[in-house]
Design a protein around this motif. Structure first.
Motif, PDB file in Angstrom:
ATOM      1  N   TYR A 151      -1.457   1.610   7.602  1.00  0.00           N
ATOM      2  CA  TYR A 151      -1.788   1.481   6.029  1.00  0.00           C
ATOM      3  C   TYR A 151      -2.467   0.023   5.887  1.00  0.00           C
ATOM      4  CZ  TYR A 151      -1.198   1.784   1.088  1.00  0.00           C
ATOM      5  OH  TYR A 151      -1.516   1.752  -0.248  1.00  0.00           O
TER       6      TYR A 151
ATOM      7  N   PRO B 227      -2.747   8.934  -0.466  1.00  0.00           N
ATOM      8  CA  PRO B 227      -1.527   8.309  -1.224  1.00  0.00           C
ATOM      9  C   PRO B 227      -0.603   7.689  -0.085  1.00  0.00           C
ATOM     10  CG  PRO B 227      -1.828  10.043  -2.316  1.00  0.00           C
ATOM     11  CD  PRO B 227      -2.707  10.170  -1.173  1.00  0.00           C
ATOM     12  N   LEU B 228       0.077   6.454  -0.014  1.00  0.00           N
ATOM     13  CA  LEU B 228       0.922   5.954   1.162  1.00  0.00           C
ATOM     14  C   LEU B 228       2.116   7.014   1.221  1.00  0.00           C
ATOM     15  CD1 LEU B 228       1.914   4.094   3.127  1.00  0.00           C
ATOM     16  CD2 LEU B 228       2.787   2.527   1.068  1.00  0.00           C
TER      17      LEU B 228
ATOM     18  N   ARG C  41      -7.275   4.481   2.702  1.00  0.00           N
ATOM     19  CA  ARG C  41      -7.377   4.145   1.318  1.00  0.00           C
ATOM     20  C   ARG C  41      -7.505   5.379   0.161  1.00  0.00           C
ATOM     21  NH1 ARG C  41     -10.487  -1.391   0.099  1.00  0.00           N
ATOM     22  NH2 ARG C  41     -12.132  -0.407  -0.147  1.00  0.00           N
ATOM     23  N   ASN C  42      -7.698   6.405   0.761  1.00  0.00           N
ATOM     24  CA  ASN C  42      -7.781   7.584  -0.088  1.00  0.00           C
ATOM     25  C   ASN C  42      -6.770   8.489   0.069  1.00  0.00           C
ATOM     26  OD1 ASN C  42     -10.343   7.213  -1.732  1.00  0.00           O
ATOM     27  ND2 ASN C  42     -11.365   7.233   0.491  1.00  0.00           N
TER      28      ASN C  42
ATOM     29  N   ASP D  49       5.030  -2.203  -1.329  1.00  0.00           N
ATOM     30  CA  ASP D  49       5.146  -0.652  -0.774  1.00  0.00           C
ATOM     31  C   ASP D  49       6.315  -0.338  -0.083  1.00  0.00           C
ATOM     32  OD1 ASP D  49       2.799  -0.139  -2.223  1.00  0.00           O
ATOM     33  OD2 ASP D  49       1.317  -0.925  -0.335  1.00  0.00           O
TER      34      ASP D  49
END
Ligand SMILES: Nc1ncnc2c1ncn2[C@@H]1O[C@H](COP(=O)(O)OP(=O)(O)OP(=O)(O)O)[C@@H](O)[C@H]1O
Ligand SMILES: [Mg+2]
Lengths: 264, 221
Positions: free
Chosen positions: B101, B68-69, B65-66, B162
């Motif tokens: 993810y 970036p994809l 979650r921290n 995404d």
């Protein structure tokens, strides 16, 4: 010593059960027996441990010491005097022998009235869908809800939900039925229909241990009344004796006086 | 202000966008399916596990979650194969990344749903003699699903969007198709207008479908 030779005449035999939540002693050496076919009512002030006691009987709560036996069989722990907890599978099998009806109904919201009753019958009792459905319909008829078999809990009134809750418990043919303030969450006008069902079960000889604040009902329906105070059994006796205004037990007298003041 | 809209070139290359959209959907569906399995298994494990397992699962969720994809996508596609002897195509690499993810986000959705199942229902399941496994399957998961469906739909839609990040490793999905048309026709406004519309419409259709499922579940037996 085998269970059979050690069996007591009581169906439910609670002996010296104590339990603490952290530093708070909730049950202090509670003993009480319920014979087959008896209806025993537990009364007492809020926080006196009534709910906890009932939840210990089907091991929804563990207890620290003492023994609880149903039909001679220790409930939550293995025999042999150790305090070794039973396996989850064992516990599940033991719990299937006791029925419980909750203050807040606790129906499964995704299942219909019939579905709620059938779940235990199919998964625990191994009955076929058809057979389970027949049993569910039979019990729904007994509690006056034959026409609601396919309704979801959300579509039922509180009184109707609670009657399904009772049907769900008794359909499993438990040895004993535990009822914890089952009318407390109901609007006053719905209390009667639920108590009527309990009364008819009592007439059929169902063994029951119940907590209630319905004193009139307790007086009429109970074989015996247990008065709990501060986690202990303070008085036990026939309804007439326990509910008599002139009892010598001071705590009971205070409880009853307060109760009358607030309820009549 | 002299720019005149002209969509002719876009329609001529529309197959790039249409094919891209189909690939976007495929990437999303596969990744979400794998992510759902990861999320469900870890969430169920989390709520019944001890401290160590909880900490490990929480670390996975926090990490994903921290970061970036787009970084994760680069990391898996360029980074991993240089360190370990693995070879995979860009689409496979992206599906792997998006699965892990989405798994992290879905663990959170499912975990909070599992924890929101009222204790009374679990007690009722115990009281009729269901085993822990039966309680999970017949009591906890169905109620969890009803609780989480709205959040689940939103997460799914967001994961669909995404997939556009796959364009950075040249997976020919919708955004990549748009870029290709832009480079080859310079109709930047037109191509991104059309592409945006395609994302929007697809997103709405997905949302509509998911809301239907939600309504069915709420009313279902
Ligand atoms: N899970 C728990 N953790 C900590 N304390 C608890 C827990 N459950 C009950 N208690 C405490 O144990 C005591 C007895 O509670 P219990 O619910 O058995 O009382 P009760 O006689 O049923 O009361 P009421 O008439 O209000 O239902 C209370 O002081 C309560 O705060
Ligand atoms: Mg209580």
């Amino acid at each position: 010593m085998s269970d059979a030779t050690n069996a007591s005449p009581a169906l439910l035999d609670v002996r010296d059960v104590s339990k603490a939540f952290g530093a708070v002693e909730v049950l202090r050496s509670v003993s009480l027996q319920v014979k087959r076919g008896e209806v025993v009512t537990v009364i007492g002030p809020s926080g006196s441990g009534k709910t906890t006691l009932l939840r210990c009987v089907n091991f929804l709560e563990s207890y620290d010491s003492g023994s609880i036996r149903i039909d001679g069989k220790e409930v939550g722990y293995r025999e042999a005097g150790t305090r070794q907890r039973r396996s989850e599978r064992d516990l599940a099998a033991m719990r299937a022998e006791t029925g419980m009806v909750f203050q807040s109904f606790n129906l499964f919201p995704h299942l219909t009235a019939a579905g709620n009753i059938m779940l235990g019958l199919t998964k625990v009792r191994g009955k076929s869908q058809t057979e389970a459905r027949q049993i569910a319909e039979h019990w729904l008829g007994r509690v006056g809800l034959a026409h609601k078999a396919d309704s979801l809990p959300a579509e039922l009134s509180g009184g109707q939900q609670q009657r399904v809750g009772i049907a769900r418990a008794v359909a499993m043919e438990p040895k004993i039925l535990l009822l914890d303030e089952i009318t407390s969450a109901l609007d006053p006008e719905l209390v009667g229909e639920v108590l009527a069902v309990v009364r008819s079960l009592a007439e059929d000889g169902m063994t029951m241990l119940m907590v209630t604040h319905e004193m009139a009902f307790a007086r009429d329906a109970s074989s015996r009344i247990v008065f709990m105070a501060d986690g202990g059994v303070s008085a036990v006796g026939p309804p007439k004796e326990i509910l008599a205004a002139e009892t010598s037990n001071e705590r009971l007298r205070t409880f009853l006086a307060r109760f009358r003041a607030s309820h009549f | 202000m002299g720019y005149a809209l002209n969509f002719n070139l876009i329609w001529r290359h529309f197959d790039k966008l249409w094919g891209g959209l189909l690939l976007s959907l495929e990437l999303a569906v596969i990744s979400i399916a794998i992510g759902t399995v990861i999320g469900l298994v870890l969430a169920v494990w989390y709520v019944s596990a001890g401290r160590v397992v909880r900490a490990i699962i929480a670390a996975y969720v926090e990490f994903i979650r921290n970061v970036p994809l787009i970084l994760l996508v680069y990391l898996v596609f360029y980074g991993v194969p240089t360190v370990v002897d693995l070879a995979y195509s860009a689409p496979t690499s992206f599906v792997l990344t998006l699965s892990v993810y989405s798994g992290a986000y879905l663990v959170e959705v499912f975990r909070s749903g599992l924890e929101a199942v009222p204790r009374g229902q679990l007690d009722a399941g115990k009281a009729i003699g269901l085993t822990p496994w039966q309680r999970l399957i017949h009591v906890r998961l169905p109620t969890m699903l009803r609780i989480t469906l709205p959040a689940l739909s939103n997460t799914f839609i967001s994961l669909f969007k995404d997939t556009s990040i796959a364009s950075v490793i040249s997976v020919p999905e919708l955004t990549f198709g748009a870029q290709w048309i832009n480079f080859n026709t310079f109709r930047i406004v037109e191509v991104y207008l059309v592409t945006t519309a395609m994302y929007l419409v697809t997103g709405y259709i997905l949302l509509f479908g998911l809301r239907l499922v939600e309504r069915r579940f709420r009313a279902a037996r």
